[in-house]
Design a protein around this motif. Structure first.
Motif, PDB file in Angstrom:
ATOM      1  N   VAL A 133      -2.808  -8.001   7.598  1.00 25.42           N
ATOM      2  CA  VAL A 133      -3.094  -7.299   6.198  1.00 25.42           C
ATOM      3  C   VAL A 133      -3.897  -5.687   6.053  1.00 25.42           C
ATOM      4  O   VAL A 133      -4.119  -5.096   7.308  1.00 25.42           O
ATOM      5  N   PRO A 134      -3.425  -5.358   5.188  1.00 25.32           N
ATOM      6  CA  PRO A 134      -4.373  -3.835   4.786  1.00 25.32           C
ATOM      7  C   PRO A 134      -5.789  -4.000   5.049  1.00 25.32           C
ATOM      8  O   PRO A 134      -6.469  -4.918   4.627  1.00 25.32           O
ATOM      9  N   PHE A 135      -6.287  -3.062   5.594  1.00 19.02           N
ATOM     10  CA  PHE A 135      -7.822  -3.116   6.013  1.00 19.02           C
ATOM     11  C   PHE A 135      -8.313  -1.545   6.196  1.00 19.02           C
ATOM     12  O   PHE A 135      -7.781  -0.988   7.138  1.00 19.02           O
ATOM     13  N   PHE A 136      -9.244  -1.343   5.299  1.00 13.00           N
ATOM     14  CA  PHE A 136      -9.823   0.046   5.461  1.00 13.00           C
ATOM     15  C   PHE A 136     -11.412  -0.336   5.229  1.00 13.00           C
ATOM     16  O   PHE A 136     -11.713  -0.923   4.558  1.00 13.00           O
ATOM     17  N   LEU A 181     -12.142   4.485   7.949  1.00 10.84           N
ATOM     18  CA  LEU A 181     -11.188   4.321   9.150  1.00 10.84           C
ATOM     19  C   LEU A 181     -10.089   3.210   8.521  1.00 10.84           C
ATOM     20  O   LEU A 181     -10.474   2.116   7.678  1.00 10.84           O
ATOM     21  N   GLU A 182      -8.967   3.176   9.023  1.00 11.13           N
ATOM     22  CA  GLU A 182      -8.090   2.160   8.885  1.00 11.13           C
ATOM     23  C   GLU A 182      -7.802   1.418  10.102  1.00 11.13           C
ATOM     24  O   GLU A 182      -7.398   2.087  11.173  1.00 11.13           O
ATOM     25  N   ALA A 206       7.054  -3.547   4.994  1.00  7.56           N
ATOM     26  CA  ALA A 206       6.669  -2.840   5.914  1.00  7.56           C
ATOM     27  C   ALA A 206       7.396  -3.074   7.387  1.00  7.56           C
ATOM     28  O   ALA A 206       7.025  -3.135   8.313  1.00  7.56           O
ATOM     29  N   ASN A 207       8.646  -3.719   7.125  1.00  8.67           N
ATOM     30  CA  ASN A 207       9.388  -4.163   8.026  1.00  8.67           C
ATOM     31  C   ASN A 207       8.855  -5.333   9.236  1.00  8.67           C
ATOM     32  O   ASN A 207       8.822  -5.333  10.150  1.00  8.67           O
ATOM     33  N   LEU A 208       7.749  -6.098   8.440  1.00 10.01           N
ATOM     34  CA  LEU A 208       7.444  -7.146   9.212  1.00 10.01           C
ATOM     35  C   LEU A 208       8.024  -8.364   8.805  1.00 10.01           C
ATOM     36  O   LEU A 208       8.649  -8.596   7.803  1.00 10.01           O
ATOM     37  N   ILE A 226       0.762  -1.233  -0.041  1.00 10.08           N
ATOM     38  CA  ILE A 226       0.029   0.102   0.006  1.00 10.08           C
ATOM     39  C   ILE A 226       1.007   1.257   0.111  1.00 10.08           C
ATOM     40  O   ILE A 226       1.914   1.401   0.729  1.00 10.08           O
ATOM     41  N   GLY A 227       0.425   2.105  -0.810  1.00  6.13           N
ATOM     42  CA  GLY A 227       1.391   3.511  -0.966  1.00  6.13           C
ATOM     43  C   GLY A 227       1.708   3.978   0.362  1.00  6.13           C
ATOM     44  O   GLY A 227       2.604   4.573   0.667  1.00  6.13           O
ATOM     45  N   SER A 228       0.488   4.341   1.337  1.00  4.61           N
ATOM     46  CA  SER A 228       0.612   5.006   2.459  1.00  4.61           C
ATOM     47  C   SER A 228       1.283   4.200   3.505  1.00  4.61           C
ATOM     48  O   SER A 228       1.618   4.862   4.646  1.00  4.61           O
ATOM     49  N   HIS A 229       1.591   3.086   3.351  1.00  4.58           N
ATOM     50  CA  HIS A 229       2.472   2.202   4.340  1.00  4.58           C
ATOM     51  C   HIS A 229       3.832   2.293   3.992  1.00  4.58           C
ATOM     52  O   HIS A 229       4.623   1.419   4.191  1.00  4.58           O
TER      53      HIS A 229
END
Length: 597
Positions: free
Chosen positions: A309-312, A67-68, A293-295, A46-49
């Protein structure tokens, strides 16, 4: 007296009118629901991550308008997450443990969110990936979806067929009928979802847009991958990021259509992935430079890169824009959350493991989320083994039993192996150490022992429920599916290999033999095999219960049909194989068609 009677009649008419009017208002107020799920898109995709290469403006629009949740946890593979999402229950309860053979079969008796919403008057549609069984009683149309456009198996190009299928011009299943489509799969599924959304109806809808991107094989229009090639990225990353660019574009199309139709204010929109990215499975299978993302970890891993995971989510007027929550949620929570939003109460006898996140989404109320447990275990084969490749994740601590190759956990480990597993359990404070680098198990043995006991109790409960219900069987001769397509993707047996060759026309190696667990209805059948290459003097065999048939084959023969076969009623293992020389091998596909309806 006449005046009083007239007044009473008027009052009665008013009461009747109000009674008739109230349900219609409530129905109008029930939210539409759009769930968009991607396949193997990691938290870092995700770009914002802080991804240094990707831009995902449309996906991020959902967060900007809603919301994220930064700690939404799933299972580390496709089918288990999808089963948990559909049922609100631990995948092991539903029969699902992994992604191939019988491991992805979700029992037909499970209650899905599509079934509940459908009974409550919703229109329900799925577009993309199902991966919980391709035959009755496991298909999406058997599980509450009124409209279904899906691919078979776990992905286009896999052994579920048809042979040679690709993301371009794929053969898909529209309401259980195979049809070839023009275009790119992601666009095809999104077109169908948008058509479903804009269909004129006074009913609310559930739209489940489950794209097959960015799952292997990495197939994407060149124009989408080229910008990333120019950045100097590894070719696999360029293809993956090109696929995510396609995802983002189609997310934007859905959001724009909701706005155009004037229904975005009364529509809950969710975007998420099913599990982490496949950037590495073993030391010999890596894609250099994939941002995670350093995970730690990868798809199939119980470390957080595999399960976080990404969640919005957005719901205008209900969820405040630009909200952010670090509370731990799970994929099982969506079932009760969405029923809560629709003001629908599940049946009292339905055991749910998830809990509603609606108070968190709408009121920032995290009550009950601070001390919850979430259990994950991944293995292959029909039998789960205690202690192997699991995690117990809480909002603060995480107990991990890692495994370098979970696909290989198919036999009961020896006591020696289990002793070493238990001696080397890992413990992390994921609030302080989100990258899971500092193992604190030695410093806190009391926490390890307590969490291990909770895991053991969970394992016993869910696996006993699964064992009591049994593995779901494919139905032969049911009126709901008169012609059944059996593939190597769904068989079991000691010579079955879970390795896919996406580049080949037949997908799975020739030298394999398996069988299908079935329930048959008494009747007359026509049974056709799609054959591997055979030489002269080869023989095709059919064995099921007391039925034992054979036919001679000639060199180069592509199909063989057994006509007017009488099958009994009952359960059994359906064996179809070819003996070419001495070693039996299986057909690629088997079509079992009932003749006597």
């Amino acid at each position: 007296m006449k005046l009083i009677w007239t007044s009473l009649c008027a009052l009665q008419l008013l009461v009747v009118a109000l009674i008739l009017f109230v349900p219609r208002v409530n129905a109008d107020e029930r939210p539409n629901i759009v769930i968009m799920m991607t396949d193997d898109q990691g938290y870092g995709d995700i770009g914002s991550h802080n991804n240094p290469y990707l831009k995902t403006p449309n996906i991020e629009r959902i967060a900007a308008e809603g919301l994220e949740m930064t700690h939404l946890i799933t299972y580390p593979n496709c089918s288990a997450t999808r089963a948990g999402l559909m049922t609100g229950r631990y995948p092991y309860r539903t029969g699902v443990t992994a992604v191939t053979q019988v491991d992805h079969f979700m029992r037909g008796e499970e209650t899905t969110i599509a079934e509940v919403l459908s009974k409550a008057g919703y229109r329900t549609g799925i577009f993309g990936k199902w991966h919980l069984g391709d035959n009755h009683p496991m298909r999406p149309t058997d599980q509450g979806f009124q409209e279904a456009l899906v691919h078979k198996g776990g992905g286009i190009g896999q052994a579920a067929g048809p042979a040679g299928n690709t993301y371009f011009g794929p053969v898909l299943e529209h309401n259980n009928i195979s049809k070839k489509y023009k275009g790119y799969s992601d666009d095809i599924f999104t077109d169908a979802a948008i058509d479903f959304i804009q269909k004129k109806s006074d009913k609310p809808f559930l739209t489940y847009l489950a794209t097959n991107l960015p799952h292997l094989p990495l197939q994407v229009p060149d124009k989408l991958a080229e910008p990333f090639r120019k950045m100097g990225l590894h070719e696999d990353n360029a293809l993956v990021y090109g696929m995510i660019t396609s995802i983002d574009y189609n997310v934007g199309r859905v959001l724009d259509k909701l706005k155009e139709l004037g229904i975005e204010k009364n529509t809950i929109v969710i975007f998420m992935s099913d599990n982490g990215p496949r950037h590495r499975r073993t030391k010999n299978d890596s894609i250099p430079g994939r941002w995670v993302a350093n995970l730690r970890g990868t798809k199939t891993s119980v470390y957080d890169a595999g399960i976080r995971v990404p969640f919005f989510v957005k719901w205008p007027g209900k969820i405040a824009p630009k909200s952010l929550s670090s509370e731990m949620g799970t994929m099982m929570d969506l079932f009760p959350s969405l029923l809560d939003a629709a003001k629908i109460k599940p049946a009292k006898n339905l055991h749910l493991d998830g809990q509603s996140l609606l108070p968190l989404w709408t009121k920032n109320d995290n009550q009950g989320l601070n001390d919850r447990d979430f259990f994950i275990q991944l293995h292959y084969g029909p039998t789960p083994f205690k202690y192997m490749h699991f995690t117990l994740r809480t909002p603060k601590y995480k107990l991990v039993s890692p495994h370098p190759f979970p696909h290989g956990i198919v036999h009961q480990p020896t006591d020696f192996v289990l002793e070493n597993v238990l001696k080397n359990l890992e413990l992390y404070d994921v609030q302080k150490d989100p990258s899971e680098r500092i193992n604190i198990a030695a410093q806190h043995p009391e926490i390890v022992d307590d969490m291990l006991l909770r895991y053991e109790n969970w394992f016993d409960e869910v696996t006993e429920e699964r064992a009591a219900a049994g593995i779901e069987r494919i139905s032969l001769g049911n009126a709901a599916e008169p012609s059944v397509h059996l593939s190597r993707f769904d068989w079991g047996g000691p010579r079955v290999i879970s390795r896919f060759d996406y580049g080949g026309p037949r997908v799975i190696e020739d030298n394999q033999l398996g069988y299908w667990r079935v329930h048959s209805f008494k009747g007359r059948y026509e049974i056709t095999y799609d054959l591997p290459d055979v030489s002269d003097n080869a023989i095709a065999y059919l064995k099921y219960g007391e039925v034992y048939l054979s036919k001679n084959l000639t060199k180069g023969q592509k199909t063989v049909t057994f006509n007017d076969v009488k099958l009994p009623s009952g359960n059994g293992n359906f064996h179809a194989y070819i003996r070419d020389k001495r070693l039996p091998v299986g057909p690629y596909f088997v079509e079992v068609k009932r003749l006597d309806f």
